[in-house]
Design a protein around this motif. Structure first.
Motif, short mmCIF file in Angstrom:
data_model
loop_
_atom_site.label_atom_id
_atom_site.label_comp_id
_atom_site.label_asym_id
_atom_site.label_seq_id
_atom_site.Cartn_x
_atom_site.Cartn_y
_atom_site.Cartn_z
N LYS A 1 -5.37 9.04 11.20
CA LYS A 1 -6.77 8.67 10.99
C LYS A 1 -7.29 9.19 9.66
N ASP A 2 -7.04 10.47 9.35
CA ASP A 2 -7.55 11.07 8.11
C ASP A 2 -6.97 10.40 6.87
N THR A 3 -5.67 10.11 6.89
CA THR A 3 -5.02 9.44 5.76
C THR A 3 -5.60 8.05 5.55
N LEU A 4 -5.78 7.31 6.65
CA LEU A 4 -6.34 5.96 6.57
C LEU A 4 -7.77 5.98 6.02
N GLU A 5 -8.59 6.91 6.53
CA GLU A 5 -9.98 6.98 6.07
C GLU A 5 -10.08 7.40 4.61
N LEU B 1 -13.20 1.41 -0.78
CA LEU B 1 -14.58 0.99 -0.52
C LEU B 1 -15.42 2.24 -0.22
N PRO B 2 -15.88 2.93 -1.28
CA PRO B 2 -16.53 4.24 -1.12
C PRO B 2 -17.75 4.24 -0.20
N ASP B 3 -18.47 3.13 -0.12
CA ASP B 3 -19.70 3.13 0.69
C ASP B 3 -19.52 2.44 2.05
N TYR B 4 -18.28 2.38 2.56
CA TYR B 4 -18.11 1.75 3.87
C TYR B 4 -18.81 2.58 4.94
N ASP B 5 -19.30 1.90 5.97
CA ASP B 5 -20.07 2.55 7.03
C ASP B 5 -19.11 3.20 8.03
N GLU B 6 -19.01 4.52 7.95
CA GLU B 6 -18.05 5.24 8.79
C GLU B 6 -18.38 5.17 10.27
N ASP B 7 -19.64 4.86 10.59
CA ASP B 7 -20.03 4.75 12.00
C ASP B 7 -19.63 3.41 12.62
N ARG B 8 -19.52 2.38 11.78
CA ARG B 8 -19.20 1.06 12.33
C ARG B 8 -17.82 0.54 11.95
N VAL B 9 -17.15 1.19 11.00
CA VAL B 9 -15.78 0.81 10.64
C VAL B 9 -14.85 1.87 11.22
N PRO C 1 -11.14 3.61 12.61
CA PRO C 1 -9.77 3.73 12.10
C PRO C 1 -8.90 2.53 12.46
N SER C 2 -9.13 1.94 13.64
CA SER C 2 -8.35 0.76 14.04
C SER C 2 -8.63 -0.43 13.11
N ASP C 3 -9.86 -0.52 12.60
CA ASP C 3 -10.20 -1.59 11.64
C ASP C 3 -9.47 -1.36 10.31
N ILE C 4 -9.44 -0.10 9.88
CA ILE C 4 -8.76 0.24 8.63
C ILE C 4 -7.26 -0.06 8.76
N LYS C 5 -6.68 0.27 9.93
CA LYS C 5 -5.26 -0.03 10.18
C LYS C 5 -5.01 -1.52 10.00
N LYS C 6 -5.90 -2.35 10.56
CA LYS C 6 -5.73 -3.80 10.45
C LYS C 6 -5.78 -4.26 9.00
N VAL C 7 -6.75 -3.74 8.24
CA VAL C 7 -6.88 -4.14 6.84
C VAL C 7 -5.61 -3.78 6.07
N VAL C 8 -5.09 -2.57 6.28
CA VAL C 8 -3.87 -2.13 5.59
C VAL C 8 -2.69 -3.00 6.01
N GLN C 9 -2.55 -3.24 7.32
CA GLN C 9 -1.45 -4.08 7.81
C GLN C 9 -1.57 -5.51 7.29
N THR D 1 0.83 -1.21 0.00
CA THR D 1 0.00 0.00 0.00
C THR D 1 0.86 1.26 0.00
N SER D 2 0.30 2.31 -0.57
CA SER D 2 1.00 3.59 -0.65
C SER D 2 1.01 4.31 0.69
N ILE D 3 0.21 3.79 1.64
CA ILE D 3 0.20 4.36 2.99
C ILE D 3 0.62 3.29 3.99
N SER D 4 0.97 3.72 5.18
CA SER D 4 1.33 2.78 6.25
C SER D 4 0.15 2.63 7.19
N HIS D 5 0.08 1.49 7.87
CA HIS D 5 -0.98 1.30 8.87
C HIS D 5 -0.75 2.23 10.07
#
Length: 142
Positions: free
Chosen positions: A86-90, A97-105, A107-115, A78-82
């Protein structure tokens, strides 16, 4: 190797692949340092093939999300690091995934996906994303 054999273990960094199952749990190998450990049935284990990401319409399997990251990054890391903010990850995840649910996903979940994506990429396990779908198609035809 399919995502059915790749695990995330609560409280332990990175991902693990199942080496063998035992009566009381499993022997797993870290994708980070290749060290083997035994995990018991009491451990909080998540199998990657059973994880999904919330969107506004439905839950998208992690396999599909990882495929989209792979397409976006051309199969490269990935072009970013885990560890990015927060803003970079989001922003990155919104492109994937443009329609991801920002209320239930979170930043820690996004970090895991990237890692996890980067670990799978480093260990040449991204091809299993394609193979797993073909295996299911084959078994459905029979």
């Amino acid at each position: 190797m399919s995502l059915d054999k790749i695990l995330s273990i609560s409280g332990k960094p990175g991902l693990y692949q199942i080496v063998t199952q035992t009566r009381t749990g499993a022997v797993v190998e870290s994708l980070i340092d290749k060290k083997r450990i035994t995990v018991g049935a009491h451990s909080n284990i998540s199998i990657l093939s059973e994880i999904a990401i919330y969107t506004l319409a439905e839950e998208v399997p992690l396999r599909e999300v990882l495929k989209k990251v792979k397409e976006k990054e051309g199969g490269n890391p990935t072009s970013i690091s885990h560890k990015d903010g927060k803003d970079t990850l989001e922003e990155f995840f919104f492109e994937v995934l443009p329609d991801y649910d920002e209320d239930r996903v979170y930043p820690s979940d996004i970090k895991k996906v990237v890692q996890w994506y980067n670990l799978l990429q480093k260990n040449n396990l991204l091809d299993s994303l394609e193979e797993s779908k073909e295996d299911k198609d084959t078994s459905e035809e029979e």
